[in-house]
Structures are given as C-alpha cells and as structure tokens.
Design a protein around this motif. Structure first.
Motif, PDB file in Angstrom:
ATOM      1  N   PRO A   1       0.766  -1.282   0.046  1.00 28.67           N
ATOM      2  CA  PRO A   1       0.022   0.015  -0.085  1.00 28.67           C
ATOM      3  C   PRO A   1       1.029   1.249   0.098  1.00 28.67           C
ATOM      4  CG  PRO A   1      -0.038  -0.983   2.105  1.00 28.67           C
ATOM      5  CD  PRO A   1       0.715  -2.018   1.345  1.00 28.67           C
ATOM      6  N   LYS A   2       0.153   2.346  -0.516  1.00 28.20           N
ATOM      7  CA  LYS A   2       0.985   3.789  -0.554  1.00 28.20           C
ATOM      8  C   LYS A   2       0.771   4.213   0.795  1.00 28.20           C
ATOM      9  CE  LYS A   2       1.900   4.040  -4.945  1.00 28.20           C
ATOM     10  NZ  LYS A   2       3.405   4.058  -5.479  1.00 28.20           N
ATOM     11  N   VAL A   3       1.844   5.358   1.338  1.00 29.11           N
ATOM     12  CA  VAL A   3       1.448   5.880   2.478  1.00 29.11           C
ATOM     13  C   VAL A   3      -0.015   6.790   2.249  1.00 29.11           C
ATOM     14  CG1 VAL A   3       2.466   7.853   3.530  1.00 29.11           C
ATOM     15  CG2 VAL A   3       3.882   6.355   2.680  1.00 29.11           C
ATOM     16  N   ASN A   4      -0.674   6.817   3.307  1.00 34.39           N
ATOM     17  CA  ASN A   4      -1.912   7.509   3.579  1.00 34.39           C
ATOM     18  C   ASN A   4      -3.030   6.614   3.020  1.00 34.39           C
ATOM     19  OD1 ASN A   4      -0.972  10.062   4.433  1.00 34.39           O
ATOM     20  ND2 ASN A   4      -0.496  10.838   2.647  1.00 34.39           N
ATOM     21  N   THR A   5      -2.689   5.096   2.677  1.00 38.34           N
ATOM     22  CA  THR A   5      -3.798   4.217   2.458  1.00 38.34           C
ATOM     23  C   THR A   5      -4.512   3.978   3.827  1.00 38.34           C
ATOM     24  OG1 THR A   5      -2.706   3.478   0.444  1.00 38.34           O
ATOM     25  CG2 THR A   5      -4.334   2.215   1.562  1.00 38.34           C
ATOM     26  N   PRO A   6      -5.667   4.114   3.893  1.00 35.28           N
ATOM     27  CA  PRO A   6      -6.616   3.489   5.108  1.00 35.28           C
ATOM     28  C   PRO A   6      -6.421   1.985   5.005  1.00 35.28           C
ATOM     29  CG  PRO A   6      -8.143   4.305   3.254  1.00 35.28           C
ATOM     30  CD  PRO A   6      -6.861   4.617   2.866  1.00 35.28           C
ATOM     31  N   VAL A   7      -6.245   1.527   5.981  1.00 31.71           N
ATOM     32  CA  VAL A   7      -6.047  -0.084   6.142  1.00 31.71           C
ATOM     33  C   VAL A   7      -6.916  -0.372   7.536  1.00 31.71           C
ATOM     34  CG1 VAL A   7      -3.806  -0.330   5.046  1.00 31.71           C
ATOM     35  CG2 VAL A   7      -3.814   0.177   7.277  1.00 31.71           C
ATOM     36  N   PHE A   8      -7.069  -1.927   7.681  1.00 28.85           N
ATOM     37  CA  PHE A   8      -7.636  -2.508   8.591  1.00 28.85           C
ATOM     38  C   PHE A   8      -6.488  -3.344   9.307  1.00 28.85           C
ATOM     39  CE2 PHE A   8      -9.858  -5.802  10.901  1.00 28.85           C
ATOM     40  CZ  PHE A   8     -10.585  -5.298  11.806  1.00 28.85           C
ATOM     41  N   CYS A   9      -6.415  -3.342  10.444  1.00 26.68           N
ATOM     42  CA  CYS A   9      -5.286  -4.090  11.113  1.00 26.68           C
ATOM     43  C   CYS A   9      -5.651  -4.899  12.476  1.00 26.68           C
ATOM     44  CB  CYS A   9      -4.189  -3.127  11.966  1.00 26.68           C
ATOM     45  SG  CYS A   9      -3.507  -1.942  10.691  1.00 26.68           S
ATOM     46  N   ILE A  10      -5.321  -5.961  12.499  1.00 25.65           N
ATOM     47  CA  ILE A  10      -5.563  -6.848  13.748  1.00 25.65           C
ATOM     48  C   ILE A  10      -4.210  -6.912  14.731  1.00 25.65           C
ATOM     49  CG2 ILE A  10      -7.334  -8.253  12.591  1.00 25.65           C
ATOM     50  CD1 ILE A  10      -5.335 -10.465  12.333  1.00 25.65           C
ATOM     51  N   PHE A  11      -4.575  -6.959  15.861  1.00 27.34           N
ATOM     52  CA  PHE A  11      -3.616  -7.442  16.902  1.00 27.34           C
ATOM     53  C   PHE A  11      -3.695  -8.385  17.865  1.00 27.34           C
ATOM     54  CE2 PHE A  11      -3.888  -2.852  15.783  1.00 27.34           C
ATOM     55  CZ  PHE A  11      -2.609  -2.569  15.150  1.00 27.34           C
ATOM     56  N   ILE A  12      -2.850  -8.968  18.398  1.00 28.70           N
ATOM     57  CA  ILE A  12      -2.664 -10.185  19.213  1.00 28.70           C
ATOM     58  C   ILE A  12      -2.826  -9.757  20.551  1.00 28.70           C
ATOM     59  CG2 ILE A  12      -1.535 -12.219  20.137  1.00 28.70           C
ATOM     60  CD1 ILE A  12      -0.497 -12.275  16.987  1.00 28.70           C
ATOM     61  N   GLY A  13      -3.754  -9.792  21.383  1.00 29.10           N
ATOM     62  CA  GLY A  13      -3.768  -9.253  22.771  1.00 29.10           C
ATOM     63  C   GLY A  13      -3.997  -7.759  22.707  1.00 29.10           C
ATOM     64  N   ASP A  14      -3.350  -7.215  24.016  1.00 32.55           N
ATOM     65  CA  ASP A  14      -3.348  -5.781  23.829  1.00 32.55           C
ATOM     66  C   ASP A  14      -2.170  -5.191  23.182  1.00 32.55           C
ATOM     67  OD1 ASP A  14      -5.994  -5.667  25.198  1.00 32.55           O
ATOM     68  OD2 ASP A  14      -5.211  -5.980  27.101  1.00 32.55           O
ATOM     69  N   ASP A  15      -1.305  -5.640  22.634  1.00 33.06           N
ATOM     70  CA  ASP A  15       0.020  -5.255  22.293  1.00 33.06           C
ATOM     71  C   ASP A  15      -0.203  -4.940  20.654  1.00 33.06           C
ATOM     72  OD1 ASP A  15       2.562  -4.624  21.780  1.00 33.06           O
ATOM     73  OD2 ASP A  15       3.422  -6.850  21.974  1.00 33.06           O
ATOM     74  N   THR A  16      -0.157  -3.330  20.543  1.00 30.34           N
ATOM     75  CA  THR A  16      -0.207  -2.976  19.245  1.00 30.34           C
ATOM     76  C   THR A  16       1.051  -2.994  18.391  1.00 30.34           C
ATOM     77  OG1 THR A  16       0.470  -0.477  20.113  1.00 30.34           O
ATOM     78  CG2 THR A  16      -1.851  -1.096  20.067  1.00 30.34           C
ATOM     79  N   GLU A  17       1.944  -3.750  18.896  1.00 30.07           N
ATOM     80  CA  GLU A  17       3.158  -4.021  18.023  1.00 30.07           C
ATOM     81  C   GLU A  17       3.164  -5.310  17.624  1.00 30.07           C
ATOM     82  OE1 GLU A  17       5.053  -1.409  17.817  1.00 30.07           O
ATOM     83  OE2 GLU A  17       3.744  -0.287  19.220  1.00 30.07           O
ATOM     84  N   ARG A  18       2.287  -6.313  18.315  1.00 33.35           N
ATOM     85  CA  ARG A  18       2.348  -7.631  17.507  1.00 33.35           C
ATOM     86  C   ARG A  18       0.821  -7.497  16.743  1.00 33.35           C
ATOM     87  NH1 ARG A  18       2.114 -11.457  22.303  1.00 33.35           N
ATOM     88  NH2 ARG A  18       1.585 -12.818  20.464  1.00 33.35           N
ATOM     89  N   GLY A  19       1.221  -7.252  15.698  1.00 37.21           N
ATOM     90  CA  GLY A  19      -0.239  -6.950  14.685  1.00 37.21           C
ATOM     91  C   GLY A  19       0.095  -7.151  13.077  1.00 37.21           C
ATOM     92  N   PHE A  20      -0.796  -7.208  12.311  1.00 35.25           N
ATOM     93  CA  PHE A  20      -0.724  -7.442  10.968  1.00 35.25           C
ATOM     94  C   PHE A  20      -1.681  -6.618  10.208  1.00 35.25           C
ATOM     95  CE2 PHE A  20      -0.055 -11.311  12.929  1.00 35.25           C
ATOM     96  CZ  PHE A  20       1.010 -12.024  12.255  1.00 35.25           C
ATOM     97  N   ILE A  21      -1.342  -6.063   9.068  1.00 36.04           N
ATOM     98  CA  ILE A  21      -2.155  -5.272   8.352  1.00 36.04           C
ATOM     99  C   ILE A  21      -2.984  -6.347   7.145  1.00 36.04           C
ATOM    100  CG2 ILE A  21      -2.353  -3.472   6.547  1.00 36.04           C
ATOM    101  CD1 ILE A  21       0.408  -2.660   7.631  1.00 36.04           C
ATOM    102  N   ILE A  22      -4.220  -6.348   7.560  1.00 39.08           N
ATOM    103  CA  ILE A  22      -4.948  -7.286   6.698  1.00 39.08           C
ATOM    104  C   ILE A  22      -5.185  -6.803   5.291  1.00 39.08           C
ATOM    105  CG2 ILE A  22      -7.370  -8.340   6.770  1.00 39.08           C
ATOM    106  CD1 ILE A  22      -5.833  -9.348   8.941  1.00 39.08           C
ATOM    107  N   GLY A  23      -5.684  -5.430   5.196  1.00 36.07           N
ATOM    108  CA  GLY A  23      -5.623  -4.965   3.782  1.00 36.07           C
ATOM    109  C   GLY A  23      -6.423  -3.527   3.932  1.00 36.07           C
ATOM    110  N   SER A  24      -6.423  -3.114   2.778  1.00 32.06           N
ATOM    111  CA  SER A  24      -7.067  -1.642   2.563  1.00 32.06           C
ATOM    112  C   SER A  24      -8.658  -1.890   2.406  1.00 32.06           C
ATOM    113  CB  SER A  24      -6.610  -1.081   1.234  1.00 32.06           C
ATOM    114  OG  SER A  24      -7.115   0.550   1.293  1.00 32.06           O
ATOM    115  N   TYR A  25      -9.483  -0.639   2.715  1.00 34.05           N
ATOM    116  CA  TYR A  25     -10.764  -0.724   2.241  1.00 34.05           C
ATOM    117  C   TYR A  25     -11.183   0.556   1.591  1.00 34.05           C
ATOM    118  CZ  TYR A  25     -10.816   2.562   6.439  1.00 34.05           C
ATOM    119  OH  TYR A  25     -10.232   3.573   7.211  1.00 34.05           O
ATOM    120  N   PHE A  26     -12.301   0.492   0.890  1.00 38.03           N
ATOM    121  CA  PHE A  26     -12.674   1.623   0.068  1.00 38.03           C
ATOM    122  C   PHE A  26     -13.423   2.724   0.896  1.00 38.03           C
ATOM    123  CE2 PHE A  26     -12.487  -1.979  -3.159  1.00 38.03           C
ATOM    124  CZ  PHE A  26     -11.299  -1.450  -3.562  1.00 38.03           C
TER     125      PHE A  26
END
Length: 175
Positions: free
Chosen positions: A52-77
C-alpha cells in the motif's frame, strides 16, 4: 490462544525489504505502530504482492493488547480510497494501468506498454487496430490478406497485390 483485536489506521511509512508498514491508529490517540506485517494471499510457491501507499486507509488486527504484535489485513474503500470497479468484474488498477476480467468472459488490458516474455498462441481471430512492428522474422502458414498496406524490406502488399522489390535467392535457399 490470544484474543485478537482490530482497528482501522492509516499507512505512515513502508519498508519493502521486510514487507512491513507503520500505521497511525486514530482510535488510539493517533499512536504510530512499529512495522506491522502486510498480509497478502500467499502459498509456498505463489505470491500476490501489493504494497500500500502512504496515507492508504487499512484495517489491522493485533494479538492481545499489544499494538506492536499485529498485521495489516488490507485496505478498504472510502471517500479517500475510491473503487472504480463494477459489480460484474474483477479489476486490478495500478498507476493508470489496469487488468479487468469481466463476468461475461471478456478481458481488458490497458497500459502504456505490455511486454509478454513467453511463447504466445492465439486460437481465435486477431484484430490489430493500429500499426504493428516486427523486429525479427514472420512466418505465415496459411493465407494472409490486407485491406490497406503491408510492408517489409523485401516486398509490399497493397490492394491485394504483392509487389516484390528484391529477393536474394541465395539467402532464401539457406532457409
């Protein structure tokens, strides 16, 4: 097993070396994450990559309460990230080039240059609406016709007649 939490964010920076990005999280006081892995459809031998390009809106998931352990699932329209797709088509649109596969079986490919690095077999009729340049040899097995003109270094086909300028018979006998 840890609980998963999700939130929306905005891509802030990209690291193409390890396929990660930092994300600003508006729901968490605009906190900016460390590099999160960008997920994509993948198997061991086949990969689809789309960074994705900078400024792209994305949806992320995180494992537990740690925002450092996560993944970018994808962008949305959204209003900022508009889709040009129609209901009956699958479309890849990138920097003005596009591939559209329509539900009726038609495929449209648009770009400034399309390079095919393989053997090509066309089993249906082919229409070329503009000029065609051949930089090597052309072999025709079967018939050939032209409505306007067809030119080579050796011959010209115009109005259904072949006008041979010169043929080197020694060169032809070597083939």
């Amino acid at each position: 097993m840890s609980a998963l939490k999700g939130t929306v964010g905005i891509i802030q920076s990209i690291n193409t070396a390890d396929y990660t990005a930092t994300v600003q999280l508006p729901e968490y006081n605009n906190q900016i994450t460390e590099g999160l892995q960008i997920l994509s459809p993948v198997t061991l031998g086949n990969k689809i990559t789309s960074i994705p390009k900078v400024n792209t809106p994305v949806f992320c998931i995180f494992i537990g309460d740690d925002t450092e352990r996560g993944f970018i699932i994808g962008s949305y329209f959204s209003d900022k990230n508009i889709s040009n797709s129609q209901e009956d088509e699958y479309k890849i649109d990138y920097q003005g080039s596009s591939l559209t596969i329509k539900e009726d079986g038609n495929i449209e490919l648009k770009g400034t240059l399309t390079k095919i690095d393989s053997e090509v077999i066309i089993t249906g009729d082919t229409t070329i609406e503009k000029n065609m340049i051949v930089t090597q040899n052309v072999t025709i097995s079967g018939g050939m016709s032209a409505k306007k003109g067809f030119e080579t270094e050796k011959a010209t086909l115009k109005n259904g007649k072949l006008d041979v300028q010169s043929i080197d018979y020694k060169e032809m006998s070597k083939k």
